[in-house]
Scaffold this motif. Structure first.
Motif, PDB file in Angstrom:
ATOM      1  N   SER A  81       1.083  -1.285   0.205  1.00 31.20           N
ATOM      2  CA  SER A  81       0.331  -0.321   0.180  1.00 31.20           C
ATOM      3  C   SER A  81       0.633   0.877   0.057  1.00 31.20           C
ATOM      4  N   THR A  82       2.263   1.561   0.675  1.00 27.65           N
ATOM      5  CA  THR A  82       2.710   2.775   1.034  1.00 27.65           C
ATOM      6  C   THR A  82       3.636   2.708  -0.383  1.00 27.65           C
ATOM      7  N   ALA A  83       4.106   1.268  -0.945  1.00 27.61           N
ATOM      8  CA  ALA A  83       5.659   1.121  -1.968  1.00 27.61           C
ATOM      9  C   ALA A  83       5.183   1.116  -3.180  1.00 27.61           C
ATOM     10  N   PHE A  84       3.945   0.864  -3.433  1.00 28.24           N
ATOM     11  CA  PHE A  84       3.629   0.623  -4.837  1.00 28.24           C
ATOM     12  C   PHE A  84       2.736   1.876  -4.590  1.00 28.24           C
ATOM     13  N   THR A  85       1.265   1.625  -4.120  1.00 22.30           N
ATOM     14  CA  THR A  85       0.257   2.337  -3.908  1.00 22.30           C
ATOM     15  C   THR A  85      -0.154   3.985  -4.299  1.00 22.30           C
ATOM     16  N   GLY A  86       0.074   4.011  -2.682  1.00 27.18           N
ATOM     17  CA  GLY A  86       0.719   5.201  -1.874  1.00 27.18           C
ATOM     18  C   GLY A  86       2.049   5.761  -3.515  1.00 27.18           C
ATOM     19  N   GLN A  87       2.731   5.308  -2.952  1.00 25.67           N
ATOM     20  CA  GLN A  87       3.696   5.889  -3.435  1.00 25.67           C
ATOM     21  C   GLN A  87       2.973   6.230  -5.632  1.00 25.67           C
ATOM     22  N   ALA A  88       2.473   5.524  -5.966  1.00 23.16           N
ATOM     23  CA  ALA A  88       2.622   5.464  -7.266  1.00 23.16           C
ATOM     24  C   ALA A  88       1.917   6.805  -7.534  1.00 23.16           C
ATOM     25  N   ILE A  89       0.804   6.902  -7.204  1.00 21.79           N
ATOM     26  CA  ILE A  89      -0.234   7.139  -6.658  1.00 21.79           C
ATOM     27  C   ILE A  89       0.109   9.106  -6.426  1.00 21.79           C
ATOM     28  N   ALA A  90       1.545   9.592  -5.691  1.00 23.85           N
ATOM     29  CA  ALA A  90       1.207  11.008  -4.803  1.00 23.85           C
ATOM     30  C   ALA A  90       2.804  11.655  -6.436  1.00 23.85           C
ATOM     31  N   THR A  91       3.067  10.147  -6.699  1.00 20.48           N
ATOM     32  CA  THR A  91       4.561  10.765  -8.240  1.00 20.48           C
ATOM     33  C   THR A  91       3.316  11.451  -9.232  1.00 20.48           C
ATOM     34  N   GLY A  92       2.641  10.292  -9.826  1.00 14.29           N
ATOM     35  CA  GLY A  92       2.090  10.625 -10.325  1.00 14.29           C
ATOM     36  C   GLY A  92       1.373  11.837 -10.696  1.00 14.29           C
ATOM     37  N   PHE A  93       0.636  12.121  -9.988  1.00 16.19           N
ATOM     38  CA  PHE A  93       0.254  13.897  -9.612  1.00 16.19           C
ATOM     39  C   PHE A  93       0.746  15.114  -9.254  1.00 16.19           C
ATOM     40  N   GLU A  94       1.896  14.458  -8.850  1.00 17.06           N
ATOM     41  CA  GLU A  94       3.322  15.414  -8.496  1.00 17.06           C
ATOM     42  C   GLU A  94       3.939  15.635 -10.435  1.00 17.06           C
ATOM     43  N   ARG A  95       3.914  14.685 -11.000  1.00 11.67           N
ATOM     44  CA  ARG A  95       4.282  14.443 -12.373  1.00 11.67           C
ATOM     45  C   ARG A  95       3.086  15.655 -12.961  1.00 11.67           C
ATOM     46  N   LYS A 173      -1.164   8.994 -17.403  1.00 11.20           N
ATOM     47  CA  LYS A 173      -1.432   9.989 -17.232  1.00 11.20           C
ATOM     48  C   LYS A 173      -1.857   9.599 -15.554  1.00 11.20           C
ATOM     49  N   ALA A 174      -1.444  10.347 -14.809  1.00 13.04           N
ATOM     50  CA  ALA A 174      -2.285  10.722 -13.267  1.00 13.04           C
ATOM     51  C   ALA A 174      -3.683   9.553 -12.786  1.00 13.04           C
ATOM     52  N   GLU A 175      -4.763  10.253 -13.653  1.00  8.14           N
ATOM     53  CA  GLU A 175      -6.018  10.414 -12.994  1.00  8.14           C
ATOM     54  C   GLU A 175      -5.763   8.235 -14.226  1.00  8.14           C
ATOM     55  N   ALA A 176      -4.634   7.634 -14.924  1.00 10.69           N
ATOM     56  CA  ALA A 176      -4.989   6.444 -15.223  1.00 10.69           C
ATOM     57  C   ALA A 176      -4.016   5.860 -14.157  1.00 10.69           C
ATOM     58  N   THR A 177      -3.330   6.298 -13.649  1.00 10.42           N
ATOM     59  CA  THR A 177      -2.693   5.820 -12.522  1.00 10.42           C
ATOM     60  C   THR A 177      -3.067   6.071 -10.884  1.00 10.42           C
ATOM     61  N   LEU A 178      -3.646   6.649 -11.042  1.00 14.36           N
ATOM     62  CA  LEU A 178      -4.962   6.687 -10.040  1.00 14.36           C
ATOM     63  C   LEU A 178      -5.940   5.421  -9.600  1.00 14.36           C
ATOM     64  N   ALA A 179      -6.762   5.392 -11.366  1.00 10.41           N
ATOM     65  CA  ALA A 179      -7.432   4.514 -11.123  1.00 10.41           C
ATOM     66  C   ALA A 179      -6.899   2.894 -11.414  1.00 10.41           C
ATOM     67  N   ALA A 180      -5.612   2.683 -11.993  1.00  7.46           N
ATOM     68  CA  ALA A 180      -4.820   1.178 -11.714  1.00  7.46           C
ATOM     69  C   ALA A 180      -4.015   1.095 -10.838  1.00  7.46           C
ATOM     70  N   ALA A 181      -3.729   1.776 -10.331  1.00  8.55           N
ATOM     71  CA  ALA A 181      -2.935   2.023  -8.980  1.00  8.55           C
ATOM     72  C   ALA A 181      -4.287   0.725  -7.783  1.00  8.55           C
ATOM     73  N   ASN A 182      -5.269   1.819  -7.647  1.00  9.89           N
ATOM     74  CA  ASN A 182      -6.209   1.379  -7.247  1.00  9.89           C
ATOM     75  C   ASN A 182      -6.831   0.139  -7.021  1.00  9.89           C
ATOM     76  N   LEU A 183      -6.922  -0.095  -8.450  1.00  9.90           N
ATOM     77  CA  LEU A 183      -7.343  -1.248  -8.808  1.00  9.90           C
ATOM     78  C   LEU A 183      -6.468  -2.861  -8.367  1.00  9.90           C
ATOM     79  N   VAL A 184      -5.244  -2.826  -8.775  1.00  9.78           N
ATOM     80  CA  VAL A 184      -4.377  -3.068  -8.667  1.00  9.78           C
ATOM     81  C   VAL A 184      -4.352  -3.913  -7.561  1.00  9.78           C
ATOM     82  N   PHE A 185      -4.429  -2.881  -6.165  1.00  7.74           N
ATOM     83  CA  PHE A 185      -3.679  -3.167  -4.937  1.00  7.74           C
ATOM     84  C   PHE A 185      -5.646  -3.631  -4.145  1.00  7.74           C
ATOM     85  N   LEU A 186      -6.312  -3.925  -5.395  1.00 10.63           N
ATOM     86  CA  LEU A 186      -7.553  -4.465  -5.036  1.00 10.63           C
ATOM     87  C   LEU A 186      -7.499  -6.236  -5.431  1.00 10.63           C
ATOM     88  N   LEU A 187      -7.339  -6.362  -7.229  1.00 13.75           N
ATOM     89  CA  LEU A 187      -7.043  -7.604  -6.994  1.00 13.75           C
ATOM     90  C   LEU A 187      -5.892  -8.354  -6.205  1.00 13.75           C
TER      91      LEU A 187
END
Length: 257
Positions: A81-95, A173-187
């Motif tokens: 949740s921290t190293a993958f999901t949280g970092q992906a979302i935060a870094t994606g929107f920073e980008r 893109k940030a929106e795609a990262t948000l959706a994909a990261a949360n989906l991968v987390f749930l799966l």
């Protein structure tokens, strides 16, 4: 004519590299812990899952005390949740908002920025693991095994998930990262051996799911903490492969703009 400088004379130039990394890491950690969505992923969800499934007989874990099976899996989930999901979302929107582009123009080297993000992830994970361990012990968890083996598995898992998270954040893109990261987390929560044992799945699915980083980390931690085994080299090898591949791909394809 001579000039003198007072005690507050300006001294232009960048701060020492170590101080810059520490300052950026502290900032990254504060931002992560202040973000409600990230706090939900990193702390609240793992805690609720641990308490709920340890006290309510919902899933047959094959153990007398469900917490003995669940605790290692939830620790693995916390790392993801921290190293993958949280970092992906935060870094994606920073980008997306140009934060990374501006930071790249500062005296802080790009590799040092990534190092600061890694330190932030590690600090957050330490807080998570301490909290979840205290809760699990209160629920009756009796861990076994060598702490050094646990530490090595957690570090390898962090490297694997960090590489994948940065790869996703640096290419989508940030929106795609948000959706994909949360989906991968749930799966991966459902199919990664965190809550439901892998032997509950069909044989063909087990062979595939066992190669996932979350499965390798949760199974490796379970072998050590639940069964008192030595280093599970197979699981560690899977995590190492994911770490090398993910970090190499992130370093090659990461786009700062």
């Amino acid at each position: 004519m001579t000039t003198t400088t007072g005690p507050y004379a300006p001294k232009p130039g960048a701060a020492p590299l170590g101080r810059m990394i520490a300052a950026q890491a502290a900032l990254e950690t504060r931002m992560l812990l202040r973000n409600g969505e990230q706090l939900l992923l990193t702390v609240i969800i793992p805690t609720l899952l641990l308490v709920l499934f340890s006290t309510v007989d919902v899933v047959d874990t094959g153990t007398e005390d469900a917490v003995d099976f669940l605790a290692p899996g939830v620790l693995a989930l916390a790392v993801m949740s921290t190293a993958f999901t949280g970092q992906a979302i935060a870094t994606g929107f920073e980008r997306r908002y140009g934060v990374l582009k501006r930071l790249a123009a500062s005296p802080l080297p790009r590799w040092a920025l990534m190092a600061a993000k890694t330190v932030s992830v590690l600090v957050t994970e330490v807080l998570q693991i301490v909290l979840l361990t205290v809760i699990a012990l209160a629920l009756g968890w009796s861990p076994h095994g060598n702490p050094a083996s646990v530490l090595l598995l957690l570090v390898a898992g962090t490297a694997a998930f960090s590489g994948l998270g940065l790869l996703m954040a640096g290419t989508l893109k940030a929106e795609a990262t948000l959706a994909a990261a949360n989906l991968v987390f749930l799966l991966l929560l459902v199919g990664g051996g965190v809550i439901v044992p892998l032997d509950r799945f069909p044989d063909a699915a087990q062979a595939v799911l066992g190669l996932l980083p979350i499965s390798a980390l949760s199974d490796g931690l379970r072998d050590v903490l639940q069964h008192g085994a030595a280093m599970p080299w197979g699981d560690l090898g899977i995590l190492a492969v994911w770490a090398v591949a993910g970090l190499a791909a992130a370093g090659k394809f990461f786009r700062w703009e």
